[in-house]
Structure formats: C-alpha cells, structure tokens
Scaffold this active site. Structure first.
Site, mmCIF file in Angstrom:
data_model
loop_
_atom_site.group_PDB
_atom_site.id
_atom_site.type_symbol
_atom_site.label_atom_id
_atom_site.label_comp_id
_atom_site.label_asym_id
_atom_site.label_seq_id
_atom_site.Cartn_x
_atom_site.Cartn_y
_atom_site.Cartn_z
ATOM 1 N N HIS A 25 14.348 9.134 36.447
ATOM 2 C CA HIS A 25 14.919 10.175 36.069
ATOM 3 C C HIS A 25 14.617 10.782 34.496
ATOM 4 C CE1 HIS A 25 18.120 13.041 34.665
ATOM 5 N NE2 HIS A 25 18.171 11.925 33.395
ATOM 6 N N CYS A 51 23.750 11.675 34.893
ATOM 7 C CA CYS A 51 22.481 11.904 35.457
ATOM 8 C C CYS A 51 21.795 10.669 36.246
ATOM 9 C CB CYS A 51 21.331 11.771 34.556
ATOM 10 S SG CYS A 51 21.135 12.870 33.050
ATOM 11 N N ASN A 78 14.960 17.928 31.439
ATOM 12 C CA ASN A 78 16.285 17.394 31.777
ATOM 13 C C ASN A 78 17.339 17.670 32.419
ATOM 14 O OD1 ASN A 78 18.329 15.271 32.805
ATOM 15 N ND2 ASN A 78 18.164 14.313 30.217
#
Ligand code: ACO
Length: 325
Positions: free
Chosen positions: A252, A112, A282
């Site tokens: 994030h 990520c 996500n």
C-alpha cells in the site's frame, strides 16, 4: 482452474496538485512532504465529478482489456470509502451506467485494504462456481473529505480509480493465496467522525470539521508497518512460498517510509518493490490496483511472475495476496 485478473483499467482526474502548489495554501514545504512521505504529486477530482464518474472509464478499459462483453459480468463489487452517496451504492450506479442487465452489485468498505478484501470476495464467489466473471472496482475521492487547512492530512491523499475483471482461467497461475483480517480496537486513530448514525450531519458537526479525515499519523504509521509485515508473512505461508520466490512486491502506497520499513524488515531489494506514492499519493482502496496497473504498464510484470500485494487501512483492516501472472 484458477482465478486470475484478466483485464485492468485505471483513471485519474485531470487536475494535479504538486507539493509546491500546497506551499501556496499551507504552512508546508516540498522538502518536508518529500522527506516525510515520498509524495510529490496527487490528483484532485472536480467538484461535480462523483466517484462513479471517475470509475466508469476504468471499468470500460478493464472490460476491453479482458476482451469480454459487458453482459458477461455477473457481479459488481465497488471498494470505496468515498462513494457517490451513502446509499444507493456506487456499484448500483455503475451497473446502470454500464448498461448491464439486472446484476448483483454492492459496495464494500474496508479502507485502504478495500481492493484486497474485494478481490478475496470475488475469488471465493468464483471458486464456489457461483459467478463466472466479476468486476471489482476501487475508487476514491479522498480530496472531498480532506480539510485543506490541516497540513497533517491535506498533503497525504489523492483521488483515482481502478477496475479489474476477475475470471476463471485454465492452468495453475492466478491468485495463489490471500489473507484478510481486521482489528477494530484502535478504530479511532483513522476516522471520518460525522455523517453516519453516530454523529449525523448537523451545524455542530460542520462547525467542528467532523466530515473530514481525522488521523493520528504516528499511531497509524506503527500499525501499518506491523500489520503489513504480518499479512505478508501469512500470504507467503498460505502460498507455501518464501519472500525470495516473489518477483515484485506492491505494498500500500501511503508513505515511502512505511514501505521502506517493511522492505527493510524482509530484506527485499528496492528493484523488487514497485513505488507509486510519489506520483499519485495515497488513494486508499484504489492505491493497490493503480500500482498494479502502473507496474504492468511499465513492463515490470511478465508472464510467470509472482506479485505480492499487501495493504492496511482504516478499521484497522489489513491483508495480502499473492498472484502469479
Ligand atoms: N508540512 C510541514 N510540517 C508538517 C506537516 C506538513 N504537511 N504535517 C505535519 N507537520 C509537522 C507537525 O505539525 C509536527 O510539528 P511539531 O513538531 O512542531 O509539532 C512535525 O511536522 C512532525 O510531525 P510528526 O507527526 O512527528 O511527523 P511524522 O514524521 O510522524 O510524519 C506523517 C507525519 C507523514 C503523517 C506520518 O506519521 C505518516 O505517514 N503516518 C501514516 C499516515 C498514513 O499512512 N495514513 C493512511 C494509512 S491508511 C489509509 O491509507 C487510509
């Protein structure tokens, strides 16, 4: 001279999946998912839609917004954990699809944190004058590596793509600081166990569902909070800034409670934090640039504003970047 994002594009698959849709296939509820994660909707790519297919329109948009000709791109970096193939790289596939002359192109895998890692590589190539115009792509089709029968992971992830052009600009704005790091000591906590050289594809690996994301959610949660806090501090310190100098925080977007833990720690008011986890879930490496695109589209980022990006991902990798627009 500074390094700046001069154009950004994004693209999502057309099919969305709400929490209520998940109620029909899993023992879960909209209430559980909303309260524990903040997620309401995520996007699913089609079976025959590869990562490069999802990324291509985002690349065209970024190129158009940057007002450059495609031929001026002299490096392509694709951040992804879900490439079209293990090889050749998705970057090579995009180089060909964009109709570019021979151009260096490579994939970068940093979970990520992929976009921040790729932006840091781009920044250094630009600052060293090696290249003048770099296309950074972040694309994920996480739904292709999700076990839709595992409620612990199935509801958390989605698909999407973003692309950004990085160039030199006149003046002092642009990337003010960046920081990347990794700690591999707990790499087993977030892993795609099979398909690589450790566990090549086999009947056994398929039967044991080893080609799907495996995650220890609680452990990941704890490290996500502490690593994004430390990255944020480091990026602020490297830019010689305080948290009060930042106009917008883009962390994030994995779980609203992770974001709340970080903003509570820094005592950041909610109006200064951009949230997209509710509408996209996500999307690993694509999360940060999609959230950046989203904030720009809502008019939240104006000239002169300082934006802090911070991310955490499989590895574990982590990093942060301060950009003045
Ligand atoms: N629906 C209903 N119940 C569920 C679901 C679901 N979708 N998922 C888990 N549960 C259940 C569990 O089975 C457990 O039941 P039990 O008590 O009977 O055993 C109960 O809910 C509580 O589970 P917990 O694991 O304690 O729930 P928690 O509050 O920790 O939330 C979550 C789980 C959302 C996964 C959280 O730990 C989290 O977000 N972790 C971080 C995950 C993450 O961000 N990953 C990616 C980061 S890096 C990257 O982006 C690649």
């Amino acid at each position: 001279m500074a390094v700046q994002i001069t154009g950004i594009g994004m693209n999502l698959p057309s099919k969305s999946m709400t929490n209520s849709d998940f109620e029909k296939i899993l023992d879960t509820s909209d209430q559980w998912i909303t309260e524990r994660t903040g997620i309401k909707v995520r996007y699913f790519s089609d079976k025959d839609q590869a990562a490069s297919d999802l990324a291509y329109p985002a690349c065209l948009e970024a190129i158009e917004k940057a007002k450059i000709s495609k031929d001026s791109i002299d490096l392509i970096i694709v951040a992804t954990v879900t490439p079209d193939y293990l090889f050749p790289t998705t970057a090579c596939i995009l180089q060909n699809r964009l109709g570019l002359p021979p151009t260096p192109a490579f994939d970068l895998l940093a979970g990520c944190t992929g976009f921040i890692y790729a932006a840091e590589v781009a920044r250094n190539f630009l600052e060293s004058q090696r290249y003048k115009c770099i296309l950074v792509v972040a694309v994920e089709e996480l739904t292709k590596i999700l076990d839709l029968q595992d409620r612990n992971t199935a509801v958390l992830f989605g698909d999407g793509a973003a692309a950004a052009i990085f160039q030199h600009i006149e003046g002092d704005t642009g990337i003010l600081s960046s920081y990347i790091s990794a700690d591999g000591s707990k790499h087993q906590n977030l892993i795609l166990p099979a398909g690589g050289s450790k566990n090549p594809a086999s009947i056994e690996s398929i039967n044991n569902k080893m080609h799907y994301i495996k995650m220890d959610g609680k452990a990941v949660f704890r490290d996500a909070v502490s690593m994004m806090i430390s990255s944020t501090k480091e990026a602020l310190s490297r830019a010689n800034l305080n948290k009060e100098d930042i106009d917008l925080f883009i962390p994030h977007q994995a779980n609203i409670r992770i974001i709340q833990s970080i903003t509570k720690y820094f005592e950041i008011e909610q109006s200064k934090v951009h949230i997209t986890v509710d509408k996209y879930a996500n999307i690993s490496s694509a999360t940060i640039p999609i959230a950046l695109y989203d904030a720009m589209s809502c008019g939240k980022i104006k000239n002169g504003m300082k934006v802090l990006l911070t991310a955490f991902g499989a590895g574990f990798t982590y990093g942060a970047m301060v950009i003045e627009f």
